[in-house]
Design a protein around this motif. Structure first.
Motif, short mmCIF file in Angstrom:
data_model
loop_
_atom_site.label_atom_id
_atom_site.label_comp_id
_atom_site.label_asym_id
_atom_site.label_seq_id
_atom_site.Cartn_x
_atom_site.Cartn_y
_atom_site.Cartn_z
N LEU A 46 -8.93 4.40 0.34
CA LEU A 46 -7.57 4.35 1.28
C LEU A 46 -7.92 3.72 2.65
CD1 LEU A 46 -5.79 7.44 0.15
CD2 LEU A 46 -5.69 5.31 -0.92
N ILE A 63 -0.82 0.06 4.53
CA ILE A 63 -0.22 -0.17 3.42
C ILE A 63 -0.53 -1.63 2.62
CG2 ILE A 63 2.05 -0.40 2.09
CD1 ILE A 63 3.24 1.62 4.40
N LEU A 67 -1.62 0.68 -3.16
CA LEU A 67 -1.07 1.89 -3.08
C LEU A 67 0.37 1.89 -3.77
CD1 LEU A 67 -1.62 2.57 0.85
CD2 LEU A 67 -3.38 2.89 -1.12
N TYR A 68 0.70 0.83 -4.24
CA TYR A 68 2.23 0.93 -4.74
C TYR A 68 2.62 1.33 -6.04
CZ TYR A 68 3.14 -2.97 -1.37
OH TYR A 68 3.06 -3.86 -0.17
N ASN A 69 3.51 1.80 -6.12
CA ASN A 69 4.11 2.22 -7.70
C ASN A 69 4.87 1.07 -8.36
OD1 ASN A 69 6.84 2.24 -6.47
ND2 ASN A 69 6.95 4.35 -6.49
N VAL A 74 4.93 2.69 -1.41
CA VAL A 74 3.63 3.61 -1.64
C VAL A 74 4.04 4.63 -2.89
CG1 VAL A 74 2.32 5.01 -0.45
CG2 VAL A 74 3.14 3.23 0.69
N HIS A 75 3.08 4.86 -3.64
CA HIS A 75 3.31 5.97 -4.67
C HIS A 75 3.03 7.26 -4.06
CE1 HIS A 75 2.03 8.47 -7.92
NE2 HIS A 75 2.20 7.27 -8.91
N ILE A 78 -0.12 8.87 -3.34
CA ILE A 78 -0.83 8.54 -2.16
C ILE A 78 -0.37 9.26 -0.99
CG2 ILE A 78 -1.41 6.47 -0.61
CD1 ILE A 78 -2.79 6.57 -3.27
N THR A 79 1.25 9.40 -0.82
CA THR A 79 1.54 10.04 0.39
C THR A 79 1.02 11.59 0.20
OG1 THR A 79 3.76 8.62 0.22
CG2 THR A 79 3.70 11.04 1.21
N GLY A 114 7.67 4.60 1.43
CA GLY A 114 6.51 3.72 2.19
C GLY A 114 6.41 2.36 2.12
N HIS A 118 1.76 -0.06 7.71
CA HIS A 118 0.57 1.39 7.85
C HIS A 118 1.41 2.38 7.73
CE1 HIS A 118 1.33 0.60 12.16
NE2 HIS A 118 1.24 2.06 12.14
N ARG A 141 5.98 5.61 8.86
CA ARG A 141 5.53 4.07 8.60
C ARG A 141 5.64 3.56 9.94
NH1 ARG A 141 10.98 3.07 4.90
NH2 ARG A 141 12.26 2.25 6.66
#
Length: 161
Positions: A46, A63, A67-69, A74-75, A78-79, A114, A118, A141
């Motif tokens: 990460l 970002i 990391l994406y869904n 951001v998934h 990950i958060t 997200g 970053h 963010r």
């Protein structure tokens, strides 16, 4: 070794631009891991950068598509990882030598998507006992919007080395 080289060759031969961005992110994380800059592979993957003081811990991650869904944000996992890591790093800095702190409960409220360049997570201690710690954290963010808040409970245990 040949198998890995063949896999990389196959991937790059048929890769889209998006695929290559993801592969580059993975390889950069692996290089960070090998450099010894980070203590865990997940923090390398990460690309976590951390600042820790006596009172708080701040971790920043870029970002990226890695990391994406499926909605290209951001998934949530990950958060959650970022919240848990920031609180865990701080918790472990607060326990005596020879001891560690492990998460026993993690509560998260997701507030905004997200997105951006970053995310920055700041953790602080709420309670320090001899056997347990309670910490809180917030993630913002790059545009300053709060993404999530969380609390975590940590159990103090003796390290077995």
């Amino acid at each position: 070794m040949e198998n890995i080289q063949k896999q990389i060759q196959d991937i790059t031969l048929h890769a889209t631009e998006h695929d290559l961005v993801l592969l580059e992110q993975l390889l950069k994380g692996f290089q960070l891991w090998k450099s010894g800059k980070n203590t865990t592979f997940i923090s390398s993957l990460l690309q976590m950068e951390r600042k820790i003081t006596d009172d708080d811990c701040e971790i920043t991650i870029p970002i990226s598509p890695l990391l994406y869904n499926t909605l290209y944000i951001v998934h949530g996992g990950i958060t959650a990882t970022l919240l848990d890591t920031a609180m865990g790093v701080l918790a472990n800095s607060l326990v005596p030598n020879g001891y560690g702190a492990v998460t026993t409960q993690l509560n998260i409220n997701y507030i905004a998507a997200g997105i951006g360049e970053h995310m920055v997570c700041r953790a602080k201690m709420e309670h320090k006992g001899s056997k347990t710690l309670v910490l809180s954290a917030e993630i913002h963010r790059s545009d300053g919007v709060k993404i999530a808040i969380g609390t975590g409970s940590f159990l103090v245990i003796e390290k077995r080395i």
